[in-house]
Write an enzyme that holds these catalytic residues in place. Structure first.
Site, PDB file in Angstrom:
ATOM      1  CD  GLU A   1      -2.638   1.226   2.657  1.00  0.00           C
ATOM      2  OE1 GLU A   1      -2.194   0.636   3.657  1.00  0.00           O
ATOM      3  OE2 GLU A   1      -3.703   1.874   2.666  1.00  0.00           O
TER       4      GLU A   1
ATOM      5  CE  LYS B   1      -7.250   1.504   3.514  1.00  0.00           C
ATOM      6  NZ  LYS B   1      -6.038   1.981   4.224  1.00  0.00           N
TER       7      LYS B   1
ATOM      8  CB  CYS C   1      -4.286  -1.499   4.441  1.00  0.00           C
ATOM      9  SG  CYS C   1      -3.373  -1.400   5.997  1.00  0.00           S
TER      10      CYS C   1
HETATM   11  N1  LIG Z   1      -3.230   1.122   8.122  1.00  0.00           N
HETATM   12  C1  LIG Z   1      -4.425   0.574   7.891  1.00  0.00           C
HETATM   13  O1  LIG Z   1      -5.108   0.917   6.922  1.00  0.00           O
HETATM   14  C2  LIG Z   1      -4.991  -0.461   8.802  1.00  0.00           C
HETATM   15  C3  LIG Z   1      -4.295  -0.843  10.056  1.00  0.00           C
HETATM   16  O2  LIG Z   1      -3.127  -0.553  10.321  1.00  0.00           O
HETATM   17  C4  LIG Z   1      -5.112  -1.616  11.010  1.00  0.00           C
HETATM   18  O3  LIG Z   1      -6.252  -1.996  10.652  1.00  0.00           O
HETATM   19  O4  LIG Z   1      -4.665  -1.868  12.135  1.00  0.00           O
END
Ligand SMILES: NC(=O)CC(=O)C(=O)O
Length: 271
Positions: free
Chosen positions: A41, A112, A153
């Site tokens: 990401e 996202k 993520c």
């Molecule tokens: N950084 C993210 O988008 C998500 C994350 O770090 C988590 O769900 O914990």
């Protein structure tokens, strides 16, 4: 099908991150000869400031990051799942995955859906929706005969998205991430393995690793990228450093898991 996941330490320099990504893709492909290569990401720009993010925003298809991925996919004849980058569309920014096929043609674009607006238990504040617009579409694409589902993520925490991707026929679901060290040490592996077991898919979870800063505050990503099979077994796992991991996906095995425990036919609620 051989897949390769690249674990990076992106920071707030677009130029340096693109160089890091290019070097990483070149050495990953040379080492592994994978069919599908996955970046993490926000590989183009992580942390920094709101203004920095806006400046690093990539306009498709003419921007440098888009062109770089396109040319690497074509040069090596691989499917390149471009983790995610900051996409600029008019005045709006999105956290967006772009995927290229071995001819260098764009075959998928995913924004996202679940934005990370969280105050972590250690006090770190994340407000993705201050910067990014929310994606609205569920996206899949094909690698050879296999359907691949997109997530990014924080999406990992939302099984209903994974259920939709599974309903759309996904055999592989990809989760490029910048999952935090604080949350990752307790949740990352369990989430990756749970989503793989529930959907009986291969989950390719490619994380950022190491430190960066966000508005001058220190931040850290967990690393430990992993490939999980449909039984929930971790096939390959990175440690807390940059590099890549490789795994071979076996679709006969995937079919066996689905035949042995046919959960996809046993859903009673909400299907
Ligand atoms: N950084 C993210 O988008 C998500 C994350 O770090 C988590 O769900 O914990």
């Amino acid at each position: 099908m051989k897949v390769c996941l690249i674990q990076m330490n992106s920071r707030d320099s677009l130029v340096e991150n693109l160089q890091q990504a290019e070097n990483a893709v070149r050495s990953a492909v040379a080492d592994t000869h994978a069919r599908l290569v996955v970046l993490p990401e926000l590989f183009t720009y992580l942390g920094g400031t709101k203004e920095g993010k806006r400046e690093a925003g990539q306009v498709f298809p003419e921007s440098g990051a888009y062109r770089l991925l396109q040319s690497l996919a074509k040069e090596y004849g691989v499917y390149l799942h471009g983790g995610s980058m900051i996409e600029r569309d008019g005045d709006r920014l999105y956290n967006t995955t772009v995927v290229f096929d071995p001819k260098g043609s764009e075959i998928a674009k995913y924004r996202k859906i679940h934005l990370f607006d969280v105050v972590a238990p250690d006090g770190a504040v994340f407000r993705e929706s201050d910067v990014f617009g929310r994606g609205e579409n569920i996206v899949t694409y094909k690698v050879d005969d296999h359907i691949v589902g997109c997530s990014i993520c924080y999406d990992l925490r939302f099984p209903e998205l994974y259920a939709e991707l599974s309903k759309a026929g996904a055999d592989i679901i990809i989760a490029p991430a910048a999952f935090t060290l604080m949350t990752g040490k307790d949740h990352w592996e369990i989430l990756c393995r749970s989503r793989a077991m529930e959907t009986q898919t291969y989950v390719l979870a490619t994380n950022q690793v190491g430190t960066y800063s966000e508005n001058g505050e220190p931040r850290a990503s967990y690393g430990h990228s992993m490939v999980v099979d449909p039984w929930g077994t971790v096939l390959a796992r990175a440690q807390a450093r940059t590099g890549h991991i490789v795994a071979s996906l076996d679709f006969d095995y995937l079919n066996k898991v689905r035949a042995d425990i046919p959960v996809q036919r046993h859903h009673v609620l909400g299907q």
